[in-house]
Design an enzyme around this catalytic site. Structure first.
Site, PDB file in Angstrom:
ATOM      1  N   ASP A  70       4.934  15.685   8.609  1.00 55.43           N
ATOM      2  CA  ASP A  70       4.758  16.165   7.251  1.00 55.43           C
ATOM      3  C   ASP A  70       5.666  14.951   6.284  1.00 55.43           C
ATOM      4  OD1 ASP A  70       4.688  17.297   4.617  1.00 55.43           O
ATOM      5  OD2 ASP A  70       4.994  19.098   5.593  1.00 55.43           O
TER       6      ASP A  70
HETATM    7  C1  BGC Z   1       3.628  19.174   2.380  1.00 54.12           C
HETATM    8  C2  BGC Z   1       2.299  19.147   3.121  1.00 54.12           C
HETATM    9  C3  BGC Z   1       1.513  18.130   2.121  1.00 54.12           C
HETATM   10  C4  BGC Z   1       2.431  16.639   2.152  1.00 54.12           C
HETATM   11  C5  BGC Z   1       1.469  15.849   1.319  1.00 54.12           C
HETATM   12  C6  BGC Z   1       4.464  17.951   1.961  1.00 54.12           C
HETATM   13  O1  BGC Z   1       5.400  18.340   1.149  1.00 54.12           O
HETATM   14  O2  BGC Z   1       4.793  19.921   3.086  1.00 54.12           O
HETATM   15  O3  BGC Z   1       1.725  20.148   3.344  1.00 54.12           O
HETATM   16  O4  BGC Z   1       0.295  17.935   2.878  1.00 54.12           O
HETATM   17  O5  BGC Z   1       3.523  17.154   1.383  1.00 54.12           O
HETATM   18  O6  BGC Z   1       1.417  16.146  -0.222  1.00 54.12           O
END
Ligand code: BGC
Length: 920
Positions: free
Chosen positions: A702
């Protein structure tokens, strides 16, 4: 010409509208209060004018061209008359009490202040109309769990007062819930409205879907994907939810209906799988047949009522308690009928394999430690239209305990705690959880790698691997240590190397990697539509929960085929979704992105979406692997759970998506499972995902995730732990060449092997080979696809190239060329070294006097920072400004949108206001 790459937006909208309507769940419909006929309705609740298309955070940031509100949609109905006087009262009040977006990330309130009602207004409305519709809305999202308070899980006093007054004044009151999560439902008993409809957050077509169901154009056929209990404290996870550093999953596998049907039937207000229709169905089931490890159930569904409609049949298994103890009901299969006319019958055949109804023995009590077993005894099958009312439909007997699959002990807890289990006579009992005695680090160290000696550049390209001319090994052998370190570092957000405004670039992120023909893959949020922070519009879909409630895999597949076309058009290789986490507790802010409390339903819905997208050669990144069940302190939170709960509940949906949905891209989480951050969790990513499930795709972290070695502290620079566990890509770095992490140093020290990096590089390259970017980079985009680009060039054109302007403290751009006419917008790419808040200052003028109103809206990275409205300046230049940010990445977008023409701009200045450090 029929060109599959030309998006049929009407079809897209109509599928989304259908899906959102079929996901709506009717919980109550006294005296057939619904559907609405040819009549006058008074609509209460401010959310009728502001439809929540989704929750907040990365999953909600789709720049839609429009969102249909419930009021808009009801006004469109020819047979319905909306009480316009009441609507007008709301409009004027809302003008004085505008929608509060909060300021910045995760700041939008869960609900909006409701308009106080006075008795006279309600009485007058009642005298003029036949029925009342009351709309109540809620949001929550990433970094912002719901809370068990008024305005979030509970109704506010003003909402209660609205229900109280409207229910006293009207005979027929229909309550419509536009919510992402389940909310408290005790008010139904208290105010006794005639009908209650959960419509979830249905995306940009949501308002239409609500009208479709209210008017009976669509007969409700959604079923609850979660149990609605009487009180938040009734959910067994509530006690431990919300912790700062750890969350003990004491309820173990007894999540949702698995808990309620086993231990606490009386605490349920609306059972899992429940949902009413405007017609009636009879479900006749022949006894289940169990043969060769598979159970088959044949069910005849007859529409015995007067409306055409669809019904969902669900099959549950009640396994023997055996030595492990098991929930009384486990969803094993489901199917939805076609739209049956009154009197029509359809036979459904449902099947499931033994593996998916077996239990994981993490203690060895059955004599088969670390195996999925079917314990000896009677397996009763229940069939029906919700978990509670499902009727016995035969059974089969396992004469002895059978092993359904042999696994390796993995990722279990190191900390002792007591877990729930079904005891004697199914009483709730507790037992000590088995703890992990081996060191995961030793497994990591024992890993061996294929011997690929460094050859230096032999002139091979990835295209040659793609064409089958050389092997992947020969290709990878050419990559230097620096290349290998760079390839595991993704870049973003908003990397200029891929489609503007998207979340990340991966693969060929450096010139050196590109020389080897490695393209830059692109990923974008997800899950319910594409997020492009530069403001490119995209289609916003019904959310995960809503789609799960359709119990219709075919429909989801069709809908996500459209998403696939849209991804392809925008040159995005993978959507960051579907979200496969389990609705463990109704307060998780991201439940709207996920499907259900049930892992089987979750897994098959996710697989349907993946299959849909695969029609266009693109895919989805299933996330968040695993157990991302709380947003509060998500970077610090350690989810402490038994191996059994992990496997049977929290991994099962992912397993199905990998095995049946052919998922080849996975995202890990921010937090830890049993002490080890998931982004570097070897057991999770190698022992289970790759070795057991045979996943051969790519895993990404993530965004800016932490990692640790077993027993060590978590930090964002331990990429060696990531690589060793086979989390292939770190998301995201600002620049892969200069990123500060421990990769080179670990290689030098010998604690990270070149082979481990090569293995990740291979996973990444295989993913790229499967993605459309590969053929495009090879110049082999089909004529059909190229032509589609031209056909869609007008309004739907995607601007793949944005010029970035470097802001060194302050930057002034010429604004004289900007087209400020109504509906136009301009986007600036801005490149920053210093992070923090910025000021956007415009030198503007407008013809016309004091009464002219000319607004300009300022967006930063897709987020509306505010609208500045000027009056006519009689030709004088004035300065206006808006604060934006905080901005934390190098690449950002500022968009100016002109809702009304008439402004002239001389200069646009972007200036640092306050420097800030993100802190990680
Ligand atoms: C989230 C993800 C997301 C990523 C990109 C993170 O803060 O937890 O689910 O895909 O950011 O935006």
């Amino acid at each position: 010409m029929d060109n599959k790459y030309v998006i049929n937006w009407e079809k897209y909208a109509s599928l989304a509208r259908q899906a959102a309507a079929e996901g709506a769940v009717l919980l109550k419909n006294d005296h057939r209060a619904l559907p609405l006929g040819e009549e006058t309705v008074s609509v209460f609740g401010r959310i009728q004018f502001h439809y929540y298309k989704s929750g907040t955070g990365s999953g909600g940031l789709v720049n839609t061209k429009y969102v249909v509100s419930i009021n808009d949609a009801l006004q469109e109905e020819e047979n319905l008359t909306v009480n316009e006087e009441l609507a007008e009262v709301y409009r004027s009040w809302i003008a004085e009490h505008p929608f509060d977006q909060g300021s910045g990330w995760a700041q939008e309130p869960w609900s909006q202040e409701e308009m106080p009602l006075d008795e006279k207004l309600v009485r007058e409305a009642a005298s003029k109309s036949d029925a009342a519709v009351v709309v109540i809305g809620r949001t929550a999202g990433e970094d912002r769990d719901a809370s068990a308070d008024k305005g979030s899980y509970l109704l506010t006093d003003l909402e209660e007062d609205m229900l109280d007054q409207v229910c006293r004044a009207f005979k027929r009151v229909i309550v419509v819930l536009n919510v992402g999560n389940i909310i408290d439902m005790k008010w139904v008993e208290k105010y006794n409205p005639s009908a209650v409809l959960y419509t979830w957050q249905g995306g940009q077509e949501g308002g239409h879907s609500v009208a479709d169901v209210l008017t009976g154009r669509v007969n409700p056929c959604g079923k609850l994907a979660d149990t609605i209990a009487r009180d938040i404290s009734d959910y067994p996870s509530t006690e431990n939810f919300g912790g700062e550093t750890s969350d003990i999953y004491a309820e173990d596998i007894y999540v949702g209906y698995r808990y309620f049907e086993t231990f606490a039937k009386d605490k349920v207000l609306y059972p899992f799988g429940f949902g009413m229709s405007y017609t009636d169905f009879r479900v006749d089931c022949s006894p289940a047949v169990h043969q060769d490890g598979e159970t088959t159930v044949r069910v005849k569904v007859t529409n015995t009522g007067t409306f055409a409609g669809k019904e969902v049949v669900q099959v549950y298994v009640n396994p023997p308690q055996g030595k492990l103890g098991k929930p009384f009901r486990n969803l094993a299969a489901f199917a939805k009928t076609k739209c049956l006319s009154p009197g029509e019958t359809q036979e459904l055949v449902l099947t499931f394999t033994d593996y998916y109804i077996s239990s994981y023995d993490d203690s060895g009590v059955t004599g088969h430690k670390s195996c999925y077993v079917l314990e000896q005894g009677r397996y009763e099958i229940f069939t029906g239209t919700d978990v509670r009312s499902a009727q016995a439909a035969g059974s089969f007997e396992a004469a002895e305990t059978m092993v359904a699959s042999v696994c390796t002990e993995a990722a279990g807890p190191v900390q002792k705690f007591k877990r729930m289990r079904a005891g004697e006579g199914s009483a709730l009992a507790w037992e000590e959880v088995p703890v992990r005695r081996y060191k995961m680090q030793e497994r990591v160290q024992k890993e061996t790698f294929p011997d690929i000696t460094y050859t230096g550049d032999k002139g091979y390209t990835l295209g040659e691997v793609f064409d089958g001319e050389i092997s992947m090994e020969e290709f990878l052998a050419q990559l230097s240590e620096e290349d290998l370190c760079c390839i595991v570092r993704g870049e973003g957000m908003c990397s200029p190397k891929v489609t503007p405004g998207t979340a990340a670039a991966f693969g060929g992120v450096t010139e050196s990697l590109q020389k080897f023909g490695i393209p830059c893959g692109c990923c974008a949020d997800g899950p319910s539509g594409i997020r492009m922070d530069c403001g490119t519009p995209a289609f916003s879909m019904p959310n995960g929960t809503c789609l799960a409630c359709t119990f219709d895999t075919e429909l989801s597949e069709k809908l996500y085929e459209m998403e696939g076309a849209e991804l392809r058009k925008n040159r995005i290789d993978t959507l960051l979704g579907p979200g496969i986490n389990i609705h463990r507790n109704p307060l998780n802010g991201r439940n709207f992105e996920y499907f259900s409390e049930d892992p089987y339903l979750t897994g098959v819905m996710a697989s349907a979406q993946l299959k849909g997208m695969s029609q266009y050669g693109v895919t989805g990144t299933i996330k968040h692997f695993a157990a991302n069940n709380q947003e509060y302190h998500r970077r610090l939170l350690d989810s402490v759970m038994s191996e059994r709960a992990l496997r049977e509940i929290y991994l099962r949906g992912f397993e199905i998506a990998v095995k049946e949905g052919n998922a080849y891209s996975v995202m890990t989480t921010y937090g830890a499972i049993n002490g080890l951050w998931t982004a570097g969790n070897y057991d999770l990513l190698t022992t289970i995902l790759r070795k057991e499930w045979h996943f051969d795709g790519m895993v990404m972290t993530d965004w800016w995730a932490d990692l640790n070695d077993e027993g060590g502290p978590a930090s964002t620079d331990n990429l060696a732990a990531m690589v060793r566990s086979q989390n292939d890509v770190y998301m995201v770095t600002k620049d892969s060449l200069t990123n500060r992490d421990n990769l080179m140093e670990s290689l030098k020290k010998g604690v990270l092997k070149r082979g481990a990096l090569l293995r990740c590089a291979g996973n990444i390259c295989r993913m790229l080979i499967k993605s459309p970017v590969m053929e495009r980079t090879l110049g082999r985009m089909s004529e059909e696809e190229q032509l589609a680009g031209e056909v869609m060039a007008g309004e739907d054109k995607v601007d793949f190239h944005i010029t970035y302007h470097k802001v060194d403290g302050s930057l002034t751009l010429d604004g004289t060329h900007i087209d400020t006419s109504k509906g136009k917008s301009v986007v600036y790419g801005i490149l920053l070294d210093t992070f923090g808040s910025y000021t956007v200052r415009l030198k503007v003028k407008a013809e016309g006097g004091k009464l002219a109103q000319i607004p300009v809206s300022v967006f930063a990275n897709g987020h509306l920072e505010g609208t500045v409205t000027i009056n006519g300046t009689n030709g004088e230049w004035i300065e206006i400004e808006k604060t934006i940010g905080p901005l934390f990445g190098p690449h950002n977008y500022v968009r100016l949108y002109f809702a009304q023409g008439g402004m002239e701009i001389q200069t646009v200045t972007i200036q640092l206001q306050e420097e800030m450090d993100r802190g990680f």
